[in-house]
Design an enzyme around this catalytic site. Structure first.
Site, short mmCIF file in Angstrom:
data_model
loop_
_atom_site.label_atom_id
_atom_site.label_comp_id
_atom_site.label_asym_id
_atom_site.label_seq_id
_atom_site.Cartn_x
_atom_site.Cartn_y
_atom_site.Cartn_z
N ASP A 94 -14.51 -29.70 12.18
CA ASP A 94 -14.43 -28.54 11.27
C ASP A 94 -14.16 -28.92 9.82
O ASP A 94 -13.51 -28.18 9.09
CB ASP A 94 -13.33 -27.61 11.77
CG ASP A 94 -12.01 -28.36 12.00
OD1 ASP A 94 -11.83 -29.45 11.42
OD2 ASP A 94 -11.16 -27.85 12.76
N GLU A 116 -16.59 -31.17 19.85
CA GLU A 116 -15.33 -30.42 19.69
C GLU A 116 -15.63 -28.99 19.22
O GLU A 116 -15.04 -28.47 18.28
CB GLU A 116 -14.35 -31.10 18.73
CG GLU A 116 -12.91 -30.63 18.88
CD GLU A 116 -11.97 -31.23 17.85
OE1 GLU A 116 -12.14 -30.97 16.65
OE2 GLU A 116 -11.07 -31.99 18.24
N GLU A 130 -10.99 -24.66 7.74
CA GLU A 130 -11.55 -25.21 8.98
C GLU A 130 -11.98 -24.14 9.99
O GLU A 130 -13.02 -24.28 10.63
CB GLU A 130 -10.54 -26.17 9.64
CG GLU A 130 -10.32 -27.47 8.86
CD GLU A 130 -9.25 -27.37 7.78
OE1 GLU A 130 -8.74 -26.25 7.51
OE2 GLU A 130 -8.89 -28.41 7.20
N HIS A 211 -0.26 -32.39 6.98
CA HIS A 211 -1.36 -32.48 6.02
C HIS A 211 -2.16 -31.21 5.79
O HIS A 211 -3.05 -31.17 4.96
CB HIS A 211 -2.33 -33.60 6.43
CG HIS A 211 -3.21 -33.23 7.60
ND1 HIS A 211 -4.42 -32.60 7.44
CD2 HIS A 211 -3.05 -33.36 8.92
CE1 HIS A 211 -4.98 -32.39 8.63
NE2 HIS A 211 -4.15 -32.84 9.54
N ARG A 213 -3.60 -27.63 4.58
CA ARG A 213 -3.51 -26.93 3.29
C ARG A 213 -2.53 -25.74 3.36
O ARG A 213 -1.95 -25.37 2.35
CB ARG A 213 -4.88 -26.39 2.88
CG ARG A 213 -5.82 -27.46 2.37
CD ARG A 213 -7.06 -26.81 1.80
NE ARG A 213 -8.02 -27.79 1.36
CZ ARG A 213 -8.86 -28.42 2.18
NH1 ARG A 213 -8.83 -28.17 3.47
NH2 ARG A 213 -9.71 -29.30 1.71
N HIS A 243 0.25 -38.19 4.14
CA HIS A 243 -1.19 -38.04 3.91
C HIS A 243 -1.44 -38.21 2.41
O HIS A 243 -0.60 -37.81 1.60
CB HIS A 243 -1.60 -36.63 4.37
CG HIS A 243 -3.07 -36.46 4.54
ND1 HIS A 243 -3.89 -36.01 3.54
CD2 HIS A 243 -3.88 -36.69 5.60
CE1 HIS A 243 -5.14 -35.96 3.98
NE2 HIS A 243 -5.16 -36.36 5.23
#
Ligand code: UDP
Length: 364
Positions: A94, A116, A130, A211, A213, A243
């Site tokens: 994604d 996936e 995503e 990590h 957003r 990250h």
């Protein structure tokens, strides 16, 4: 005409490696790898360890935001497709590279395989972007390779034809099995983790990664508070590979210098696995880490409010704690008081790559 596998970030490389390796081992399906450059460095060492050299290595586009990144990646991958004219394009997950690769194929009427497929949080804002990206890829893919029965169910509810869906398990487990046996034979591969493991000096080692957003400045402040309290109130030692996103600064400012908290940059995959195996408990908002933790038998506190991976939660080895320091601490105490969970195959049995390549070889 070969099949084009498109990857650009660390998790895509980790999860598409079994497809590359299986196809190459069979010898009856030519595959080429296009690295979009989205994460130029992360993931390089794992390709090296597997002896896989990208056939097309692209530069990350200069982009000021996610929309421009998507457009640049789509244009660059499109040029590779124009030159190569693949029979199919395989994308995973994604990310911006996933959607860009799928759109670049769609515009050229090349069939898309989505590895996936079917993960859903049912919240377009979390994870953003995503959740939107994976739903868009589902709308244009020809093959949907699902990691879990719940993902198959989600696609069926969206009216994806049963014949287009294959439940394969998550290919992250294939790579995990491969890497664990490499590590057992050659522990030096994970050498970078030794300093972090020794740093715990016999205390319970807790691994933490953040990590997403959605973990904005306020959330990161709360997570840092929870991690500090965890170290101080349970006496554990926390190892935290940060990250390379700019916001990680907030964590390093809040936590650096603490004697029971070791901050480090992103670890090479083998070192990261070594650290997971040495850990008593894992705090993460990463999808891949949740899957690996279940397979390795490590309890996980998920630093999110929603999840598209409910299997470990249903199995009782993972718990959603959001960004709430009190909840983090309470659940950490409870997990540390219990024995380690048994390794679980809820996310796959390590043969996803084989199933994916079989379907593609049959249909192409
Ligand atoms: N990982 C790694 N080094 C690190 C942190 C994570 O190699 O320092 C690996 C981890 O084992 C997992 C993958 O990266 O396979 C997860 O990637 P990430 O958390 O970036 O993305 P997500 O899985 O959330 O899409």
């Amino acid at each position: 005409m070969p099949v084009l596998v498109v990857a650009g970030t660390r998790p895509e490389i980790i999860k598409l490696l079994p497809v590359m390796q299986t196809a190459r081992a069979r010898g009856d399906m030519a595959v080429e790898l296009c690295h979009s450059g989205q994460h130029a460095d992360l993931g390089r060492e794992i390709l090296n360890a597997a002896g896989v050299v990208p056939d097309h290595l692209l530069e990350r586009p200069q982009a000021r935001d996610t929309a421009a990144l998507l457009a640049g990646l789509q244009a660059n991958i499109g040029e590779v497709i124009n030159r190569m004219k693949p029979r199919a394009v395989v994308v995973q997950g994604d990310t911006a590279t996933t959607l860009a690769g799928a759109l670049a194929a769609f515009h050229r009427q090349i069939p898309i395989a989505h590895v996936e497929a079917g993960l859903r949080s049912h919240d377009l804002a979390s994870p953003w972007p995503e959740e939107g990206y994976r739903r868009m890829v589902s709308a244009i893919a020809r093959w949907h390779f699902t990691p879990t029965p719940a993902a198959t169910e989600a696609l069926r509810r969206e009216n994806v034809a049963q014949e287009a869906i294959t439940h394969t398990g998550n290919s992250v487990i294939d790579t995990l099995h491969w890497a664990v046996s490499r590590l057992d034979a050659e522990p030096a591969l994970g050498g970078e983790a030794a300093r972090l493991i020794e740093g715990a000096k016999g205390r319970n080692l807790v691994l933490a990664t953040v990590h997403r957003r959605e973990a904005d400045a306020q959330a990161l402040g709360r997570i840092a508070c929870g991690i500090r309290r965890l170290a101080e109130e349970t006496g554990c030692h926390v190892a935290m590979p940060l990250h390379p996103r700019a916001e990680s600064e907030i964590l390093s400012e809040a936590l650096s210098g603490h004697p029971q908290i070791a901050l480090t940059g992103p670890l090479a995959y083998f070192a990261f696995l070594q650290l997971m195996r040495a850990s008593r408990l894992i705090l993460t908002d990463s999808g891949g880490v949740q899957e690996e933790a279940a397979a390795l038998g490590r309890a996980t506190l998920v630093l999110r409010d929603v999840t598209e991976r409910p299997e470990a939660i249903a199995a009782g080895t993972a718990v959603l704690v959001g960004h709430d320091p009190d909840l983090m601490l309470a659940e950490a105490r409870a997990a540390l008081a219990r024995p380690l969970p048994a390794p679980s195959d809820v996310f796959g049995d390590g043969r996803a790559g084989q199933r994916i390549v079989e379907v593609l070889a049959r249909d192409l």
